[in-house]
Design a protein around this motif. Structure first.
Motif, PDB file in Angstrom:
ATOM      1  N   VAL A   1       0.856  -1.193   0.000  1.00  0.00           N
ATOM      2  CA  VAL A   1       0.000   0.000   0.000  1.00  0.00           C
ATOM      3  C   VAL A   1       0.892   1.244   0.000  1.00  0.00           C
ATOM      4  N   ASP A   2       0.333   2.343  -0.474  1.00  0.00           N
ATOM      5  CA  ASP A   2       1.080   3.600  -0.462  1.00  0.00           C
ATOM      6  C   ASP A   2       1.226   4.118   0.962  1.00  0.00           C
ATOM      7  N   VAL A   3       2.396   4.646   1.261  1.00  0.00           N
ATOM      8  CA  VAL A   3       2.625   5.205   2.596  1.00  0.00           C
ATOM      9  C   VAL A   3       3.130   6.624   2.417  1.00  0.00           C
ATOM     10  N   ASP A   4       2.583   7.543   3.199  1.00  0.00           N
ATOM     11  CA  ASP A   4       3.015   8.942   3.128  1.00  0.00           C
ATOM     12  C   ASP A   4       4.497   9.043   3.481  1.00  0.00           C
ATOM     13  N   ALA A   5       5.268   9.660   2.594  1.00  0.00           N
ATOM     14  CA  ALA A   5       6.720   9.772   2.798  1.00  0.00           C
ATOM     15  C   ALA A   5       7.057  10.550   4.063  1.00  0.00           C
ATOM     16  N   ARG A   6       6.082  11.333   4.578  1.00  0.00           N
ATOM     17  CA  ARG A   6       6.365  12.135   5.785  1.00  0.00           C
ATOM     18  C   ARG A   6       6.074  11.370   7.064  1.00  0.00           C
ATOM     19  N   LEU A   7       5.585  10.141   6.931  1.00  0.00           N
ATOM     20  CA  LEU A   7       5.246   9.365   8.134  1.00  0.00           C
ATOM     21  C   LEU A   7       6.503   9.207   9.008  1.00  0.00           C
ATOM     22  N   PRO A   8       6.437   9.667  10.267  1.00  0.00           N
ATOM     23  CA  PRO A   8       7.667   9.681  11.085  1.00  0.00           C
ATOM     24  C   PRO A   8       7.943   8.324  11.740  1.00  0.00           C
ATOM     25  N   ILE A   9       8.147   7.311  10.910  1.00  0.00           N
ATOM     26  CA  ILE A   9       8.475   5.992  11.464  1.00  0.00           C
ATOM     27  C   ILE A   9       9.576   5.389  10.595  1.00  0.00           C
ATOM     28  N   SER A  10      10.628   4.935  11.245  1.00  0.00           N
ATOM     29  CA  SER A  10      11.769   4.410  10.489  1.00  0.00           C
ATOM     30  C   SER A  10      11.518   2.960  10.076  1.00  0.00           C
ATOM     31  N   VAL A  11      12.354   2.484   9.177  1.00  0.00           N
ATOM     32  CA  VAL A  11      12.265   1.091   8.738  1.00  0.00           C
ATOM     33  C   VAL A  11      12.444   0.161   9.941  1.00  0.00           C
ATOM     34  N   LEU A  12      13.422   0.479  10.802  1.00  0.00           N
ATOM     35  CA  LEU A  12      13.671  -0.371  11.978  1.00  0.00           C
ATOM     36  C   LEU A  12      12.432  -0.427  12.882  1.00  0.00           C
ATOM     37  N   GLU A  13      11.828   0.734  13.118  1.00  0.00           N
ATOM     38  CA  GLU A  13      10.628   0.760  13.972  1.00  0.00           C
ATOM     39  C   GLU A  13       9.493  -0.060  13.354  1.00  0.00           C
ATOM     40  N   THR A  14       9.367   0.044  12.016  1.00  0.00           N
ATOM     41  CA  THR A  14       8.330  -0.726  11.322  1.00  0.00           C
ATOM     42  C   THR A  14       8.553  -2.217  11.536  1.00  0.00           C
ATOM     43  N   VAL A  15       9.817  -2.636  11.425  1.00  0.00           N
ATOM     44  CA  VAL A  15      10.137  -4.059  11.539  1.00  0.00           C
ATOM     45  C   VAL A  15       9.939  -4.545  12.977  1.00  0.00           C
TER      46      VAL A  15
END
Ligand SMILES: Nc1ncnc2c1ncn2[C@@H]1O[C@H](COP(=O)(O)OP(=O)(O)OP(=O)(O)O)[C@@H](O)[C@H]1O
Length: 313
Positions: free
Chosen positions: A129-143
């Motif tokens: 899905v599309d994710v807003d580029a301004r979303l303040p969450i890093s790749v590590l946090e997502t994982v």
């Protein structure tokens, strides 16, 4: 009610906080067992599966036209979609009753609170899905989110979860992106992060819903090879991974990597149409022009490229 592994569906051992030993690989029961399962939405039966099983360690690919019910089937398996049951003789979707209907995943009855319990052990890599580029969450946090289910209500994510997430970022080849905002990653990088998040969940069952859609050829090949490798790595361990992948890319059935050594050959293909499982069998038999033409309702041809069948439409 849980039946196969224990009376309370215990979590398998976890790198996150240790745990009871995993059930032995020799457990005979299938990890997914659906019988006479239906799902009704807005008065329409969108899933009516007479029988679907997946064995521990099996790699199953589900194919079929748009709207066939493939995502709904994955939803039943990870507990997001609550199943009803039908009796084939009368075909009354949602009529329930004793019948022969059952939906068990990892030994948990998905009718009761099984869905809530197994969700921790069944990871889903959803359609991109599309994710807003301004979303303040890093790749590590997502994982790291992948490990939250196992932490429980009162425990905060700590060093162990962070290290586990980092190890899966390494495994999926995107450790260098750990601190980049998730929304600024490319499609292929996001899919790798989604797979890393799923692995951080330490699942027994990995569900993938069109993991290569919207990716370029190189990224598709990379994702398919990664999925095949992850599955193969656990094949001969005490906790084999059961992988169920939905795809529209019929050529992905046979070839997921570069060179013969890395090709993806799933154990079984399941065809779906109009909410039903219409066929199930080995890849070689699935790649049949007549079968696929009937399934998709459009002419499909199969040619050979060396040992490999190639699907043309
Ligand atoms: N919540 C819902 N309410 C009403 N209809 C739904 C709902 N969820 C799914 N459907 C319908 O059920 C059918 C099966 O949907 P599903 O997403 O499982 O199909 P699919 O095989 O995964 O399709 P695709 O290949 O397009 O992703 C579709 O016709 C869809 O519109």
């Amino acid at each position: 009610m849980c039946t196969a592994y224990s009376s309370d569906c215990p979590p398998a051992s976890s790198a996150l906080h240790g745990g009871p030993a995993a059930p032995p690989a020799a457990v005979a029961a299938p990890v997914v067992s659906l019988r006479e399962v239906s799902v009704v939405r807005r008065g329409r039966c969108i899933l009516a599966v007479e029988s679907f099983e997946a064995q521990s360690g099996e790699f199953v690919v589900v194919v079929g036209p748009n709207g066939a019910g493939k995502s709904t089937l994955l939803g039943v398996m990870n507990g997001f979609v609550r199943p009803a049951f039908f009796r084939p003789a009368f075909f009354r979707p949602g009529s329930g009753g004793p019948g022969n209907g059952r939906a068990e995943v990892l030994g948990c009855d998905m009718r009761s609170f099984g869905g809530w319990r197994v969700r921790k052990r069944v990871a889903l890599v959803a359609q991109m899905v599309d994710v807003d580029a301004r979303l303040p969450i890093s790749v590590l946090e997502t994982v790291m989110v992948g490990g939250y289910g196992r932490l429980g209500l009162w425990r905060r994510p700590g060093k162990a979860l962070r290290e586990l997430a980092l190890s899966h970022l390494e495994r999926t080849g995107i450790a260098h992106l750990a601190h980049r905002p998730f929304g600024q990653c490319s499609g292929g990088e996001r899919q790798r992060a989604a797979i890393a998040r799923a692995l951080t969940q330490e699942p027994d069952i990995l569900l993938l819903d069109e993991p290569t859609s919207a990716l370029d050829w190189h990224a598709q090949r990379g994702i398919l090879a990664l999925v095949a490798d992850i599955h193969a790595e656990r094949r001969h361990t005490a906790r084999p991974l059961t992988t169920v992948m939905v795809t529209h890319d019929l050529n992905a059935l046979y070839h997921g990597g570069e060179g013969e050594a890395r090709r993806t050959v799933p154990d079984r293909v399941v065809c779906m149409a109009e909410g039903r499982v219409t066929w199930s069998g080995p890849v070689a038999d699935a790649l049949d022009a007549e079968r696929l033409t009937a399934l998709y309702g459009t002419p499909i041809d199969i040619i050979r490229h060396g040992p490999r069948p190639v699907v043309l439409f």
